[in-house]
Design a protein around this motif. Structure first.
Motif, PDB file in Angstrom:
ATOM      1  N   ARG A  90       1.744  37.365  81.901  1.00 51.99           N
ATOM      2  CA  ARG A  90       1.721  38.390  82.962  1.00 51.99           C
ATOM      3  C   ARG A  90       2.963  38.279  83.864  1.00 51.99           C
ATOM      4  O   ARG A  90       3.581  39.287  84.210  1.00 51.99           O
ATOM      5  CB  ARG A  90       0.444  38.207  83.777  1.00 51.99           C
ATOM      6  CG  ARG A  90       0.149  39.310  84.730  1.00 51.99           C
ATOM      7  CD  ARG A  90      -1.228  39.137  85.311  1.00 51.99           C
ATOM      8  NE  ARG A  90      -1.332  39.850  86.572  1.00 51.99           N
ATOM      9  CZ  ARG A  90      -2.352  39.762  87.392  1.00 51.99           C
ATOM     10  NH1 ARG A  90      -3.376  38.986  87.095  1.00 51.99           N
ATOM     11  NH2 ARG A  90      -2.371  40.432  88.518  1.00 51.99           N
ATOM     12  N   ILE A  91       3.347  37.058  84.210  1.00 54.65           N
ATOM     13  CA  ILE A  91       4.541  36.854  85.042  1.00 54.65           C
ATOM     14  C   ILE A  91       5.795  37.253  84.260  1.00 54.65           C
ATOM     15  O   ILE A  91       6.697  37.903  84.797  1.00 54.65           O
ATOM     16  CB  ILE A  91       4.632  35.389  85.530  1.00 54.65           C
ATOM     17  CG1 ILE A  91       3.446  35.060  86.435  1.00 54.65           C
ATOM     18  CG2 ILE A  91       5.946  35.137  86.255  1.00 54.65           C
ATOM     19  CD1 ILE A  91       3.289  33.581  86.722  1.00 54.65           C
TER      20      ILE A  91
ATOM     21  N   LEU B 122      16.363  39.549  79.959  1.00 51.47           N
ATOM     22  CA  LEU B 122      15.351  40.562  79.649  1.00 51.47           C
ATOM     23  C   LEU B 122      14.728  40.294  78.285  1.00 51.47           C
ATOM     24  O   LEU B 122      13.502  40.332  78.129  1.00 51.47           O
ATOM     25  CB  LEU B 122      15.968  41.963  79.696  1.00 51.47           C
ATOM     26  CG  LEU B 122      15.078  43.122  79.253  1.00 51.47           C
ATOM     27  CD1 LEU B 122      13.835  43.220  80.128  1.00 51.47           C
ATOM     28  CD2 LEU B 122      15.849  44.421  79.273  1.00 51.47           C
ATOM     29  N   ARG B 123      15.541  40.013  77.284  1.00 53.31           N
ATOM     30  CA  ARG B 123      15.039  39.725  75.942  1.00 53.31           C
ATOM     31  C   ARG B 123      14.160  38.478  75.942  1.00 53.31           C
ATOM     32  O   ARG B 123      13.081  38.462  75.336  1.00 53.31           O
ATOM     33  CB  ARG B 123      16.206  39.561  74.973  1.00 53.31           C
ATOM     34  CG  ARG B 123      15.777  39.543  73.523  1.00 53.31           C
ATOM     35  CD  ARG B 123      16.945  39.531  72.541  1.00 53.31           C
ATOM     36  NE  ARG B 123      18.040  40.404  72.919  1.00 53.31           N
ATOM     37  CZ  ARG B 123      19.265  39.976  73.262  1.00 53.31           C
ATOM     38  NH1 ARG B 123      19.551  38.704  73.270  1.00 53.31           N
ATOM     39  NH2 ARG B 123      20.211  40.827  73.594  1.00 53.31           N
ATOM     40  N   ALA B 124      14.592  37.446  76.646  1.00 51.08           N
ATOM     41  CA  ALA B 124      13.810  36.207  76.703  1.00 51.08           C
ATOM     42  C   ALA B 124      12.484  36.421  77.437  1.00 51.08           C
ATOM     43  O   ALA B 124      11.450  35.875  77.036  1.00 51.08           O
ATOM     44  CB  ALA B 124      14.623  35.111  77.391  1.00 51.08           C
ATOM     45  N   ALA B 125      12.495  37.228  78.500  1.00 48.64           N
ATOM     46  CA  ALA B 125      11.256  37.518  79.236  1.00 48.64           C
ATOM     47  C   ALA B 125      10.280  38.288  78.356  1.00 48.64           C
ATOM     48  O   ALA B 125       9.076  38.021  78.357  1.00 48.64           O
ATOM     49  CB  ALA B 125      11.564  38.308  80.507  1.00 48.64           C
ATOM     50  N   ARG B 126      10.791  39.241  77.589  1.00 47.30           N
ATOM     51  CA  ARG B 126       9.916  39.987  76.674  1.00 47.30           C
ATOM     52  C   ARG B 126       9.367  39.098  75.573  1.00 47.30           C
ATOM     53  O   ARG B 126       8.204  39.218  75.184  1.00 47.30           O
ATOM     54  CB  ARG B 126      10.673  41.170  76.085  1.00 47.30           C
ATOM     55  CG  ARG B 126      10.866  42.275  77.092  1.00 47.30           C
ATOM     56  CD  ARG B 126      11.551  43.463  76.491  1.00 47.30           C
ATOM     57  NE  ARG B 126      11.605  44.565  77.439  1.00 47.30           N
ATOM     58  CZ  ARG B 126      12.465  45.561  77.371  1.00 47.30           C
ATOM     59  NH1 ARG B 126      13.350  45.603  76.398  1.00 47.30           N
ATOM     60  NH2 ARG B 126      12.441  46.521  78.256  1.00 47.30           N
ATOM     61  N   ASP B 127      10.191  38.183  75.059  1.00 44.57           N
ATOM     62  CA  ASP B 127       9.708  37.232  74.044  1.00 44.57           C
ATOM     63  C   ASP B 127       8.587  36.372  74.603  1.00 44.57           C
ATOM     64  O   ASP B 127       7.563  36.165  73.943  1.00 44.57           O
ATOM     65  CB  ASP B 127      10.848  36.324  73.563  1.00 44.57           C
ATOM     66  CG  ASP B 127      11.836  37.045  72.665  1.00 44.57           C
ATOM     67  OD1 ASP B 127      11.522  38.165  72.215  1.00 44.57           O
ATOM     68  OD2 ASP B 127      12.923  36.486  72.421  1.00 44.57           O
ATOM     69  N   LEU B 128       8.790  35.874  75.805  1.00 44.80           N
ATOM     70  CA  LEU B 128       7.774  35.023  76.430  1.00 44.80           C
ATOM     71  C   LEU B 128       6.498  35.815  76.725  1.00 44.80           C
ATOM     72  O   LEU B 128       5.394  35.331  76.513  1.00 44.80           O
ATOM     73  CB  LEU B 128       8.319  34.385  77.705  1.00 44.80           C
ATOM     74  CG  LEU B 128       7.407  33.386  78.412  1.00 44.80           C
ATOM     75  CD1 LEU B 128       7.023  32.244  77.487  1.00 44.80           C
ATOM     76  CD2 LEU B 128       8.081  32.849  79.651  1.00 44.80           C
TER      77      LEU B 128
ATOM     78  N   HIS C  19      10.297  34.798  90.095  1.00 41.50           N
ATOM     79  CA  HIS C  19       9.584  34.917  88.820  1.00 41.50           C
ATOM     80  C   HIS C  19       9.782  33.665  87.959  1.00 41.50           C
ATOM     81  O   HIS C  19       8.830  33.153  87.379  1.00 41.50           O
ATOM     82  CB  HIS C  19      10.071  36.158  88.056  1.00 41.50           C
ATOM     83  CG  HIS C  19       9.410  37.421  88.476  1.00 41.50           C
ATOM     84  ND1 HIS C  19       9.820  38.128  89.573  1.00 41.50           N
ATOM     85  CD2 HIS C  19       8.371  38.107  87.937  1.00 41.50           C
ATOM     86  CE1 HIS C  19       9.065  39.200  89.695  1.00 41.50           C
ATOM     87  NE2 HIS C  19       8.176  39.212  88.713  1.00 41.50           N
ATOM     88  N   VAL C  20      11.025  33.218  87.876  1.00 47.36           N
ATOM     89  CA  VAL C  20      11.318  32.035  87.044  1.00 47.36           C
ATOM     90  C   VAL C  20      10.603  30.805  87.606  1.00 47.36           C
ATOM     91  O   VAL C  20      10.025  30.019  86.844  1.00 47.36           O
ATOM     92  CB  VAL C  20      12.846  31.816  86.950  1.00 47.36           C
ATOM     93  CG1 VAL C  20      13.168  30.494  86.275  1.00 47.36           C
ATOM     94  CG2 VAL C  20      13.489  32.975  86.197  1.00 47.36           C
ATOM     95  N   ASP C  21      10.611  30.642  88.925  1.00 47.08           N
ATOM     96  CA  ASP C  21       9.904  29.510  89.536  1.00 47.08           C
ATOM     97  C   ASP C  21       8.401  29.607  89.305  1.00 47.08           C
ATOM     98  O   ASP C  21       7.732  28.599  89.052  1.00 47.08           O
ATOM     99  CB  ASP C  21      10.196  29.450  91.040  1.00 47.08           C
ATOM    100  CG  ASP C  21      11.633  29.057  91.340  1.00 47.08           C
ATOM    101  OD1 ASP C  21      12.311  28.514  90.432  1.00 47.08           O
ATOM    102  OD2 ASP C  21      12.093  29.308  92.476  1.00 47.08           O
ATOM    103  N   ALA C  22       7.850  30.812  89.394  1.00 46.04           N
ATOM    104  CA  ALA C  22       6.414  30.994  89.150  1.00 46.04           C
ATOM    105  C   ALA C  22       6.061  30.664  87.706  1.00 46.04           C
ATOM    106  O   ALA C  22       5.015  30.051  87.435  1.00 46.04           O
ATOM    107  CB  ALA C  22       6.006  32.426  89.483  1.00 46.04           C
TER     108      ALA C  22
ATOM    109  N   CYS D 265       0.624  36.223  90.983  1.00 36.29           N
ATOM    110  CA  CYS D 265       0.940  37.276  90.000  1.00 36.29           C
ATOM    111  C   CYS D 265       0.880  38.656  90.645  1.00 36.29           C
ATOM    112  O   CYS D 265       1.773  39.485  90.446  1.00 36.29           O
ATOM    113  CB  CYS D 265      -0.034  37.233  88.830  1.00 36.29           C
ATOM    114  SG  CYS D 265       0.281  35.918  87.672  1.00 36.29           S
ATOM    115  N   ALA D 266      -0.159  38.892  91.414  1.00 41.77           N
ATOM    116  CA  ALA D 266      -0.323  40.194  92.059  1.00 41.77           C
ATOM    117  C   ALA D 266       0.827  40.461  93.027  1.00 41.77           C
ATOM    118  O   ALA D 266       1.345  41.591  93.099  1.00 41.77           O
ATOM    119  CB  ALA D 266      -1.666  40.250  92.779  1.00 41.77           C
TER     120      ALA D 266
END
Length: 182
Positions: free
Chosen positions: A120-121, A100-106, A144-147, A167-168
């Motif tokens: 956005r992803i 979660l922290r890494a996704a928010r950083d990205l 999500h990670v693959d996208a 994304c949608a």
């Protein structure tokens, strides 16, 4: 350049304050401005448009320099997300919080590098992981990670119809998951 008098009114001829209450304050000293700083500062005698015309090219150049210095940073962050998703899939309890922290950083960093779709992803992944209720499905996290990896590898732009559709769809899946958990 205009000199602005200090607050508290005029001073006595000896340079000290006139009132007893302000006598305890330290006397003000004047510090000369080095010529190197004077050249870098915006001139006060020009209009706002002139000041912006001088400052914007410098800001654009600085932003381009930062992008060049951190060119591989997004790919490193995506690789970290993939490793954390693997750890989460194997049952590591701490991996979800780190993911979660890494996704928010990205999500916060991607727009700086003009990677709007990546942001956005990553934001969609962060919403999925932060949702209350049941745990997010591993397949949706992996999607999500693959996208993210594909968007970085292919250099997807915000006007790419396939990337926008992906994304949608990911955002719809996150919305469905979050409403099912209530």
């Amino acid at each position: 350049m205009r000199i602005i008098p200090p607050p508290g009114g005029p001073r006595s001829p000896g340079g000290g304050p006139k009132s007893e209450t302000s006598a305890r304050r330290r006397p003000r000293t004047s510090v000369p401005v080095p010529e190197s700083l004077r050249r870098k500062a915006l001139a006060f005698d020009m209009s706002m448009e002139e000041a912006l015309a001088r400052a914007l090219p410098r800001a654009d150049a600085a932003q381009a320099e930062i992008r060049a210095a951190f060119a591989g940073r997004l790919a490193e962050m995506a690789a970290r997300l993939a490793a954390l998703a693997e750890r989460r899939a194997r049952g590591d309890a701490k991996a979800t919080a780190e993911l979660l922290r890494a996704a928010r950083d990205l999500a916060a960093t991607a727009p700086l590098f003009e990677a709007v779709l990546v942001g956005r992803i990553a934001e969609s992944l962060a919403r999925l992981l932060a949702a209350r209720g049941k745990a997010p499905p591993a397949a949706l996290v992996a999607a999500h990670v693959d996208a993210l990896s594909a968007a970085l590898r292919e250099g997807a732009r915000d006007d790419d119809p396939l990337a926008l559709a992906l994304c949608a769809e990911l955002e719809r899946a996150v919305a469905r998951h979050s409403t099912e958990g209530r």
